[in-house]
Write a protein that holds these residues in place. Structure first.
Motif, PDB file in Angstrom:
ATOM      1  N   ARG A  67       8.607   1.478  11.146  1.00 40.14           N
ATOM      2  CA  ARG A  67       7.264   1.501  11.741  1.00 40.14           C
ATOM      3  C   ARG A  67       6.530   2.742  11.251  1.00 40.14           C
ATOM      4  NH1 ARG A  67       6.294  -1.079  16.696  1.00 40.14           N
ATOM      5  NH2 ARG A  67       4.180  -0.263  16.404  1.00 40.14           N
ATOM      6  N   THR A  68       5.288   2.549  10.825  1.00 44.27           N
ATOM      7  CA  THR A  68       4.450   3.663  10.395  1.00 44.27           C
ATOM      8  C   THR A  68       3.230   3.754  11.297  1.00 44.27           C
ATOM      9  OG1 THR A  68       5.143   3.510   8.086  1.00 44.27           O
ATOM     10  CG2 THR A  68       3.054   4.604   8.507  1.00 44.27           C
ATOM     11  N   PHE A  69       2.938   4.976  11.742  1.00 43.02           N
ATOM     12  CA  PHE A  69       1.782   5.212  12.609  1.00 43.02           C
ATOM     13  C   PHE A  69       0.861   6.223  11.938  1.00 43.02           C
ATOM     14  CE2 PHE A  69       5.431   4.169  15.282  1.00 43.02           C
ATOM     15  CZ  PHE A  69       4.933   3.103  16.029  1.00 43.02           C
ATOM     16  N   ASP A  70      -0.361   5.814  11.700  1.00 46.64           N
ATOM     17  CA  ASP A  70      -1.359   6.708  11.123  1.00 46.64           C
ATOM     18  C   ASP A  70      -1.945   7.551  12.255  1.00 46.64           C
ATOM     19  OD1 ASP A  70      -3.394   8.026   9.874  1.00 46.64           O
ATOM     20  OD2 ASP A  70      -4.483   6.229   9.238  1.00 46.64           O
ATOM     21  N   CYS A  71      -1.354   8.719  12.442  1.00 44.88           N
ATOM     22  CA  CYS A  71      -1.778   9.581  13.559  1.00 44.88           C
ATOM     23  C   CYS A  71      -3.089  10.297  13.275  1.00 44.88           C
ATOM     24  CB  CYS A  71      -0.688  10.602  13.878  1.00 44.88           C
ATOM     25  SG  CYS A  71       0.829   9.864  14.509  1.00 44.88           S
ATOM     26  N   GLY A  72      -3.667  10.056  12.113  1.00 47.09           N
ATOM     27  CA  GLY A  72      -4.981  10.597  11.820  1.00 47.09           C
ATOM     28  C   GLY A  72      -6.101   9.715  12.317  1.00 47.09           C
ATOM     29  N   SER A  73      -5.755   8.582  12.926  1.00 45.30           N
ATOM     30  CA  SER A  73      -6.757   7.695  13.514  1.00 45.30           C
ATOM     31  C   SER A  73      -6.473   7.553  15.005  1.00 45.30           C
ATOM     32  CB  SER A  73      -6.708   6.313  12.854  1.00 45.30           C
ATOM     33  OG  SER A  73      -5.535   5.610  13.230  1.00 45.30           O
ATOM     34  N   PRO A  74      -7.495   7.376  15.827  1.00 48.92           N
ATOM     35  CA  PRO A  74      -7.265   7.275  17.276  1.00 48.92           C
ATOM     36  C   PRO A  74      -6.292   6.162  17.657  1.00 48.92           C
ATOM     37  CG  PRO A  74      -9.584   7.680  16.854  1.00 48.92           C
ATOM     38  CD  PRO A  74      -8.945   7.443  15.513  1.00 48.92           C
ATOM     39  N   ALA A  75      -6.444   4.971  17.066  1.00 48.65           N
ATOM     40  CA  ALA A  75      -5.560   3.857  17.421  1.00 48.65           C
ATOM     41  C   ALA A  75      -4.121   4.142  17.008  1.00 48.65           C
ATOM     42  CB  ALA A  75      -6.052   2.565  16.773  1.00 48.65           C
ATOM     43  N   GLY A  76      -3.938   4.661  15.804  1.00 47.07           N
ATOM     44  CA  GLY A  76      -2.593   4.985  15.340  1.00 47.07           C
ATOM     45  C   GLY A  76      -1.948   6.069  16.174  1.00 47.07           C
ATOM     46  N   PHE A  77      -2.748   7.048  16.570  1.00 48.17           N
ATOM     47  CA  PHE A  77      -2.243   8.151  17.387  1.00 48.17           C
ATOM     48  C   PHE A  77      -1.772   7.650  18.756  1.00 48.17           C
ATOM     49  CE2 PHE A  77      -3.228  11.598  20.467  1.00 48.17           C
ATOM     50  CZ  PHE A  77      -2.312  12.539  20.018  1.00 48.17           C
ATOM     51  N   VAL A  78      -2.559   6.786  19.384  1.00 50.91           N
ATOM     52  CA  VAL A  78      -2.178   6.232  20.686  1.00 50.91           C
ATOM     53  C   VAL A  78      -0.923   5.373  20.549  1.00 50.91           C
ATOM     54  CG1 VAL A  78      -2.873   4.660  22.532  1.00 50.91           C
ATOM     55  CG2 VAL A  78      -4.503   6.335  21.638  1.00 50.91           C
ATOM     56  N   ASN A  79      -0.864   4.542  19.513  1.00 50.76           N
ATOM     57  CA  ASN A  79       0.310   3.702  19.303  1.00 50.76           C
ATOM     58  C   ASN A  79       1.561   4.539  19.061  1.00 50.76           C
ATOM     59  OD1 ASN A  79      -0.724   1.083  19.632  1.00 50.76           O
ATOM     60  ND2 ASN A  79      -1.556   1.066  17.562  1.00 50.76           N
TER      61      ASN A  79
ATOM     62  N   TYR B 274       0.827  -1.207   0.000  1.00 51.99           N
ATOM     63  CA  TYR B 274       0.000   0.000   0.000  1.00 51.99           C
ATOM     64  C   TYR B 274       0.859   1.254   0.000  1.00 51.99           C
ATOM     65  CZ  TYR B 274       0.736   0.741   5.059  1.00 51.99           C
ATOM     66  OH  TYR B 274       1.287   0.977   6.305  1.00 51.99           O
ATOM     67  N   ILE B 275       0.316   2.320  -0.550  1.00 56.63           N
ATOM     68  CA  ILE B 275       0.996   3.620  -0.597  1.00 56.63           C
ATOM     69  C   ILE B 275       0.940   4.231   0.795  1.00 56.63           C
ATOM     70  CG2 ILE B 275       1.007   5.903  -1.662  1.00 56.63           C
ATOM     71  CD1 ILE B 275      -0.479   4.611  -4.061  1.00 56.63           C
ATOM     72  N   SER B 276       2.122   4.550   1.361  1.00 58.97           N
ATOM     73  CA  SER B 276       2.156   4.851   2.793  1.00 58.97           C
ATOM     74  C   SER B 276       2.460   6.299   3.169  1.00 58.97           C
ATOM     75  CB  SER B 276       3.168   3.927   3.485  1.00 58.97           C
ATOM     76  OG  SER B 276       4.456   4.060   2.922  1.00 58.97           O
ATOM     77  N   GLY B 277       2.456   7.234   2.215  1.00 61.09           N
ATOM     78  CA  GLY B 277       2.494   8.633   2.638  1.00 61.09           C
ATOM     79  C   GLY B 277       3.758   9.415   2.367  1.00 61.09           C
TER      80      GLY B 277
END
Length: 291
Positions: free
Chosen positions: A251-263, A202-205
């Motif tokens: 490691r990639t964290f999707d900080c636009g989602s609650p779970a990604g932000f917490v992780n 997937y395209i990751s940003g």
């Protein structure tokens, strides 16, 4: 001979709807991961990768981002008057040098492609990087720096991709690749129907793009969600230019989602020797690993 990657675009005009209600009055890019706004990490990645000038595309209500990267004279004076010199010096060292960061307004929320296009006059006729501000990517070497190494060898365009679970491929923008050692991206599909994805990459940003993308974006018809999609323009770009993948292994964290932000907060906190010992997560999670 390839031109050096000197400039980068950070599209930061979105509403951050996945993080409501927090983003009702706070720009999503200014939500803090430990003690720094998310966008701070993204700007740091760009400069650490050799980028000389960053263009941040903002929208209405995002002026706080401009203020964050400005020199806060009153705060600096107050800290120094109270002999908090180490804190003042740290903030000064983190402030971008004059002329190294600029801001462009995207007056309408018309999608990622439109936000990138809004930076065209500052970027000019040269290749550039794009870093999505809600994707925090952590590795020993900055992701964009690794992508620049690929670009220096091959030229053209480079897109960061990552592996996802095959059963989750329908959630992402997925690429297909050519065979052989010299891999190229041969196709892209945004959120393919479950079971039809051409790969699990997937395209990751993170992107390195040639300036011809601007002409394509200018004439791009709205796509998914009625917005100008960057992916649609990239598909057209593939007709005339090569696009190579860089498979990011950190490691990639999707900080636009609650779970990604917490992780992201847990991971970055546990990577900090000054505070890691004071963080208690095992009683809630059964232990936390930064691996």
């Amino acid at each position: 001979m390839t031109k050096n990657i000197r400039k980068a675009v950070i599209p930061a005009a979105g509403f951050g709807t996945r993080m409501l209600p927090a983003t009702k009055s706070v720009a999503k890019e200014m939500l803090t991961v430990v003690d720094r706004p998310i966008i701070d990490y993204i700007v740091e990645e760009a400069f650490a990768s050799g980028i000389e000038h960053i263009v941040v595309v903002i929208g209405r209500g995002k002026g706080v981002i401009e203020d964050h990267f400005d020199h806060a004279f009153e705060l600096d004076t107050s800290l120094r008057s109270k002999n908090k010199l180490s804190v003042a010096d740290k903030l000064t060292s983190m402030t971008p040098k004059a002329g190294s960061i600029s801001f462009v307004r995207q007056q309408e929320a018309r999608g990622l492609g439109h936000a990138v296009w809004a930076a065209r006059h500052v970027i000019g006729d040269e290749p550039f990087a794009v870093l999505l501000p809600d994707m925090l990517m952590v590795d020993q070497q900055p992701c964009i720096a690794s992508m620049v190494s690929v670009y220096d060898k091959s030229g053209g365009n480079v897109i960061a991709v990552e592996q996802c679970k095959p059963e989750e491929a329908h959630k992402f923008g997925i690429v297909s690749l050519s065979d052989g050692a010299d891999r190229r991206i041969t196709g892209m599909v945004e959120k393919p129907p479950q079971g039809t994805a051409p790969s699990n990459l997937y395209i990751s940003g993170r992107y390195i793009l040639q300036p011809e993308i601007f002409d394509l974006l200018e004439n791009q018809t709205p796509g998914a969600g009625g917005e100008i999609q960057l992916t649609d323009a990239l598909i057209k770009l593939m007709e005339t230019q090569e696009i190579r993948p860089y498979e990011f292994s950190g490691r990639t964290f999707d900080c636009g989602s609650p779970a990604g932000f917490v992780n992201a907060n847990l991971h970055m906190a546990m990577m900090r020797p000054d505070i890691a010992g004071d963080i208690e997560v095992s009683e809630y999670t059964g232990g936390y690993s930064t691996l």
